[in-house]
Design a protein around this motif. Sequence first.
Motif, PDB file in Angstrom:
ATOM      1  N   TYR A  63       0.755  -1.261  -0.014  1.00 35.33           N
ATOM      2  CA  TYR A  63      -0.023  -0.118   0.027  1.00 35.33           C
ATOM      3  C   TYR A  63       0.818   1.300  -0.071  1.00 35.33           C
ATOM      4  O   TYR A  63       0.502   2.211  -0.586  1.00 35.33           O
ATOM      5  N   TYR A  64       1.760   1.121   0.875  1.00 38.90           N
ATOM      6  CA  TYR A  64       2.850   2.539   0.784  1.00 38.90           C
ATOM      7  C   TYR A  64       3.810   2.543  -0.183  1.00 38.90           C
ATOM      8  O   TYR A  64       4.218   3.570  -0.515  1.00 38.90           O
ATOM      9  N   PHE A  65       4.233   1.322  -0.665  1.00 35.92           N
ATOM     10  CA  PHE A  65       5.069   1.303  -1.826  1.00 35.92           C
ATOM     11  C   PHE A  65       4.666   0.161  -2.994  1.00 35.92           C
ATOM     12  O   PHE A  65       5.098  -0.827  -2.957  1.00 35.92           O
ATOM     13  N   PRO A  66       3.909   0.631  -3.720  1.00 39.28           N
ATOM     14  CA  PRO A  66       3.124   0.035  -4.872  1.00 39.28           C
ATOM     15  C   PRO A  66       4.312  -0.313  -5.972  1.00 39.28           C
ATOM     16  O   PRO A  66       3.980  -1.479  -6.330  1.00 39.28           O
ATOM     17  N   GLY A  67       5.635   0.385  -5.803  1.00 39.19           N
ATOM     18  CA  GLY A  67       6.708  -0.021  -6.724  1.00 39.19           C
ATOM     19  C   GLY A  67       7.367  -1.516  -6.114  1.00 39.19           C
ATOM     20  O   GLY A  67       8.420  -1.884  -6.809  1.00 39.19           O
ATOM     21  N   GLY A  68       6.923  -2.049  -4.874  1.00 38.35           N
ATOM     22  CA  GLY A  68       7.636  -3.137  -4.169  1.00 38.35           C
ATOM     23  C   GLY A  68       8.977  -2.679  -3.855  1.00 38.35           C
ATOM     24  O   GLY A  68       9.468  -1.833  -3.345  1.00 38.35           O
ATOM     25  N   LYS A  69       9.816  -3.807  -3.552  1.00 39.62           N
ATOM     26  CA  LYS A  69      10.872  -3.796  -2.995  1.00 39.62           C
ATOM     27  C   LYS A  69      12.052  -2.765  -3.536  1.00 39.62           C
ATOM     28  O   LYS A  69      12.660  -2.121  -2.711  1.00 39.62           O
ATOM     29  N   GLU A  70      11.956  -2.678  -4.840  1.00 37.59           N
ATOM     30  CA  GLU A  70      12.768  -1.647  -5.671  1.00 37.59           C
ATOM     31  C   GLU A  70      12.442  -0.234  -5.070  1.00 37.59           C
ATOM     32  O   GLU A  70      13.437   0.402  -4.763  1.00 37.59           O
TER      33      GLU A  70
END
Lengths: 188, 188
Positions: A42-49
């Motif tokens: 939710y906070y980081f839609p771009g995932g781990k990267e």
Amino acid sequence: MTTARDQIIQTTSTLMELQGYHATGLNQIIKDSGSPKGSLYYYFPGGKEELTAEALNRAGQIVLNRIKSNLDLVEDPAESISNFIRNVALHVELSGYQGGGPITTVAMETSATSERLREACHRIYSGWIEVFAEKLLQGRFSPEQAQSLATVIIAAIEGGIILCRTGRSGDPLRQVADNLAILIRQFG
Amino acid sequence: MTTARDQIIQTTSTLMELQGYHATGLNQIIKDSGSPKGSLYYYFPGGKEELTAEALNRAGQIVLNRIKSNLDLVEDPAESISNFIRNVALHVELSGYQGGGPITTVAMETSATSERLREACHRIYSGWIEVFAEKLLQGRFSPEQAQSLATVIIAAIEGGIILCRTGRSGDPLRQVADNLAILIRQFG
DNA sequence: GTCTATACACTGATAGAC
DNA sequence: GTCTATCAGTGTATAGAC
């Protein structure tokens, strides 16, 4: 008031400082940060990267501020810079040779595989170099000399951190501090 | 005549130089090396850690020989050392900013989690430093000065490689070469 | 905003046939 | 020496309920 988000970023930074990008799993980040598990994407839609890029930027900013405040303490460039490097040596020792920031490790791991993270690291390093170059300009340096010497300072610090961690000693960074002071005084 | 074993080691070294320890899987090593899959744990009973240690040692030895032969070409320490560093810059450029050896990356990734790999990296760095220190002793350096300066040289080179890879430019290493030459001449 | 459940690939490692 | 099969665990990422 995004304190959960901040916690995730902070934990990511710490874990990657210790073990790098690929060894740090999202599950471990969630667990260690004590943050709600469902909120990561939710906070980081771009995932781990994306999460990593934010963690690196935050860590880079903190270091930048620490550099600035350290260099402001003493007027003489050679002395203030070697003092700062000695502080880094102490910090690495006190961390049990696990400190030195996440940027170098992640940079080496991902510079060939993630354009986004490579650029993030590049920008962070450039910012640090600029601050040192500005300090050197207070001495009798040409802009080119200052830029060149500041680059060498960052290189020697980063490399010094590697030697300190592998050798479990703060001495390499102190030798960097001593020799760079000599080099800087050469010009000034 | 263990050419299969050698192929595995060589491939491991190349892959880890590019992407590090944790991103490099054993399956990829087998596949890229074209070696028989069943033989990995036959040759390396200690698994990934043992294989990596051998790959690092081999890579470290190759670099050590390259340092020695480079430093032997020119008598003047400052000139021969800065020539070597310029060669490193060229090598990093020609590799598409993927070169610089596997040791630094693996060192940062594993120095806190694998005592064996940490020690391997430490020994490799120490060997390199010793060779530079010996060269410096040909100039007017005390043993302590030579050791200290050699440490800074390795630190600046390793850090310079990081800056070159993240910035996609060979210039940082060339600035290291120039400034270290000045520093060395200061003493000699 | 946060949860659980899960998809799907891949990891390092081992066993046992040949 | 090399093979295949397989282990248990973990990786990132997504779907859908609440």
